[in-house]
Design an enzyme around this catalytic site. Structure first.
Site, PDB file in Angstrom:
ATOM      1  N   GLU A   1      26.034  20.062  -4.570  1.00  0.00           N
ATOM      2  CA  GLU A   1      24.847  20.491  -5.314  1.00  0.00           C
ATOM      3  C   GLU A   1      25.229  21.016  -6.702  1.00  0.00           C
ATOM      4  O   GLU A   1      24.427  20.987  -7.624  1.00  0.00           O
ATOM      5  CB  GLU A   1      24.102  21.581  -4.523  1.00  0.00           C
ATOM      6  CG  GLU A   1      22.604  21.399  -4.578  1.00  0.00           C
ATOM      7  CD  GLU A   1      21.843  22.321  -3.633  1.00  0.00           C
ATOM      8  OE1 GLU A   1      20.885  21.855  -3.024  1.00  0.00           O
ATOM      9  OE2 GLU A   1      22.198  23.514  -3.517  1.00  0.00           O
TER      10      GLU A   1
ATOM     11  N   HIS B   1      40.864   9.764  14.777  1.00  0.00           N
ATOM     12  CA  HIS B   1      40.578   8.652  15.684  1.00  0.00           C
ATOM     13  C   HIS B   1      39.297   7.936  15.290  1.00  0.00           C
ATOM     14  O   HIS B   1      38.719   7.204  16.092  1.00  0.00           O
ATOM     15  CB  HIS B   1      40.523   9.175  17.121  1.00  0.00           C
ATOM     16  CG  HIS B   1      41.837   9.768  17.547  1.00  0.00           C
ATOM     17  ND1 HIS B   1      42.742   9.095  18.332  1.00  0.00           N
ATOM     18  CD2 HIS B   1      42.413  10.959  17.224  1.00  0.00           C
ATOM     19  CE1 HIS B   1      43.823   9.858  18.505  1.00  0.00           C
ATOM     20  NE2 HIS B   1      43.651  10.992  17.836  1.00  0.00           N
TER      21      HIS B   1
ATOM     22  N   LYS C   1      11.017  16.428  -2.361  1.00  0.00           N
ATOM     23  CA  LYS C   1       9.926  17.369  -2.052  1.00  0.00           C
ATOM     24  C   LYS C   1       8.612  16.851  -2.631  1.00  0.00           C
ATOM     25  O   LYS C   1       7.585  16.874  -1.957  1.00  0.00           O
ATOM     26  CB  LYS C   1      10.223  18.754  -2.646  1.00  0.00           C
ATOM     27  CG  LYS C   1      11.382  19.471  -1.992  1.00  0.00           C
ATOM     28  CD  LYS C   1      11.528  20.869  -2.564  1.00  0.00           C
ATOM     29  CE  LYS C   1      12.843  21.500  -2.177  1.00  0.00           C
ATOM     30  NZ  LYS C   1      13.151  22.695  -2.936  1.00  0.00           N
TER      31      LYS C   1
HETATM   32  O1  PA5 Z   1      21.730  26.266  -3.031  1.00  0.00           O
HETATM   33  C1  PA5 Z   1      20.521  26.187  -3.181  1.00  0.00           C
HETATM   34  O2  PA5 Z   1      19.946  26.677  -4.158  1.00  0.00           O
HETATM   35  C2  PA5 Z   1      19.657  25.516  -2.141  1.00  0.00           C
HETATM   36  O3  PA5 Z   1      20.419  24.873  -1.177  1.00  0.00           O
HETATM   37  C3  PA5 Z   1      18.784  26.539  -1.460  1.00  0.00           C
HETATM   38  O4  PA5 Z   1      19.584  27.506  -0.862  1.00  0.00           O
HETATM   39  C4  PA5 Z   1      17.877  25.892  -0.415  1.00  0.00           C
HETATM   40  O5  PA5 Z   1      17.134  24.866  -0.999  1.00  0.00           O
HETATM   41  C5  PA5 Z   1      16.948  26.917   0.209  1.00  0.00           C
HETATM   42  O6  PA5 Z   1      16.168  27.532  -0.755  1.00  0.00           O
HETATM   43  P1  PA5 Z   1      15.391  28.863  -0.451  1.00  0.00           P
HETATM   44  O7  PA5 Z   1      16.371  29.931  -0.141  1.00  0.00           O
HETATM   45  O8  PA5 Z   1      14.604  29.138  -1.704  1.00  0.00           O
HETATM   46  O9  PA5 Z   1      14.475  28.590   0.728  1.00  0.00           O
END
Ligand code: PA5
Length: 447
Positions: free
Chosen positions: A289, A310, A424
């Site tokens: 990310e 394996h 989303k």
């Molecule tokens: O690292 C990030 O920003 C994302 O993976 C969020 O943690 C994830 O989308 C969850 O978001 P939130 O804590 O707002 O529900």
């Protein structure tokens, strides 16, 4: 306290020391930029000093809340997705007895997870399991609006209220969210839940050392003080005054960027202990990310060895030569077990009799590393003296700091995630969420 070590010796036949050291200036300057707060995403740097800035009052509050849940719950459901659950799950799995869930009586409440998928069967089976349990909920969402955890929380909150009554349920729910914004904050204020704040300046994937990770880890019975002490040690070691060759975060960031520019587009995080599977998942999220942007970035993958030798072992040994490996190596296991001798020796294993099982594992680790290096796969190693809170804390901070430095070397903003919005938008359009009318019309025309 001993320190975890980064070993890059087995990259030398693929990338020279000169090439790695040609990144010294960039890595040091990226580290300075992080500390000066002058780079891209500089409003998300709260994680940099989290270990050293956590107050005694905050730690005591987390421990007290964790103790309340520990006293009253057989099971605690941690609701969250992405950065709001992976850090806690990674640390809890790494430190827990592998068979804790199967044991009839628990020293610690059993931690289970929800809100990280939308599987109807998963949620149904979880609700069935919880029907006979005294359970509590930690609902974690920084934005407070993420669909997956919100949906799970709606289902489980109503189950808890039905099982315990509204007043009792209120005491068994803790929310970790933004200080003011979002539906979870609104709900928590209205229902009077105990809450912890995720600071604006800490993004989800850098939040394991906030209440997001610390509260579930404390509920599971582990020392958040040791975890923070380990992270604080690494915070010092990876600081801006440390020379490049002694700063593991800078050296790791430089080495992986040098390999990437040399055509190694995939990094595989390897472990030799099944408990570390979710460390791989946490690391994949952190690096994937953070770096996968602008059509750039190393693809982060993870494998569990020797299990995956394996299966994926064939690809790693002889597939396309676009990969390198980073092995998490645990020097000393927490338990001792030796291979027994057997008079009949029908399985032919007497050559191992008297040896530690870990020695067999270590020779598998060494043999794999040599085979993969011979097969064209550069190898980095992160060595932990033992698997405990101190060294895990060091490792978490090391990977976070290296990720920030590496992202700046790559030339992207390691602290945003614009790409995760695309699915989303489509999902809401397909579900006909109010406000998405035009998008609904457009997406339906595509079907
Ligand atoms: O690292 C990030 O920003 C994302 O993976 C969020 O943690 C994830 O989308 C969850 O978001 P939130 O804590 O707002 O529900």
């Amino acid at each position: 306290m001993k320190t975890i070590k980064l070993n890059i010796d087995k990259t030398s036949s693929f990338v020279s020391k000169e090439v790695i050291y040609s990144y010294e200036e960039q890595a040091n300057s990226a580290n300075d930029t992080l500390h000066e707060g002058t780079g891209a995403g500089n409003d998300f740097l709260g994680w940099l000093h989290l270990p050293s800035s956590m107050s005694e009052e905050e730690i005591a509050d987390l421990e007290a809340t964790a103790n309340t849940l520990r006293q009253h719950c057989e099971v605690v459901v941690v609701i969250g997705i992405g950065g709001s659950y992976l850090g806690a799950k990674a640390v809890i799995d790494a430190l827990s007895n592998s068979f804790e869930a199967q044991q009839a009586s628990h020293k610690n409440p059993l931690i289970v997870y929800a809100g990280h998928n939308i599987g109807e069967d998963y949620l149904f089976e979880l609700q069935e399991f919880l029907k006979t349990k005294k359970f509590g909920i930690i609902s974690i969402s920084k934005s407070g609006t993420t669909t997956e955890p919100a949906l799970a929380f709606r289902l489980l909150r109503s189950q808890l209220e039905a099982q315990q009554g509204k007043a009792a349920a209120q005491k068994l729910i803790v929310a970790v969210t933004d200080k003011a914004k979002g539906a979870l904050r609104t709900l928590a204020t209205q229902e009077g839940y105990k809450t912890f704040v995720i600071e604006d300046s800490v993004g989800g994937r850098y939040s394991v050392l906030t209440p997001v990770g610390l509260l579930p880890i404390a509920v599971a019975g582990f020392s958040i003080r040791d975890l923070l002490a380990g992270a604080m040690h690494m915070e010092t070691i990876c600081g801006t005054t440390t020379p490049f060759d002694q700063n593991p975060a800078a050296l790791y960031a430089a080495t992986r960027n040098a390999l990437y520019q040399g055509g190694k587009k995939i990094e595989i995080l390897v472990n030799f202990h099944p408990k570390l599977h979710f460390i791989g998942e946490w690391w994949k999220q952190l690096y994937g990310e953070s770096e996968g942007k602008e059509h750039k970035g190393i693809f982060p993958a993870a494998v569990d060895f020797t299990t995956d030798l394996h299966s994926m072992g064939q690809w790693i040994q002889e597939g396309e030569r676009s990969i390198f490996e980073t092995v998490i190596s645990i020097q000393q296991p927490n338990h001792e077990m030796r291979v027994p001798s057997d008079e009949a020796n029908l399985d032919g294993l007497n050559f191992l009799a008297g040896k530690r099982v870990d020695e067999v594992n270590k020779m598998a680790e060494l043999g794999t590393m040599l085979a993969h290096v011979d097969g064209g796969v550069p190898n980095l190693k992160v060595e932990l003296p033992e698997l405990n809170e101190l060294y895990l804390g060091q490792m978490l901070y090391f990977f976070e700091k290296a990720c920030g430095i590496s992202g700046y070397i790559l030339g992207i903003n390691p602290f945003d995630q614009p790409g995760v919005e695309a699915y989303k938008k489509n999902m809401f359009a397909l579900l006909e969420k109010p406000g998405y009318e035009a998008a609904t019309k457009a997406i339906k025309a595509k079907l």
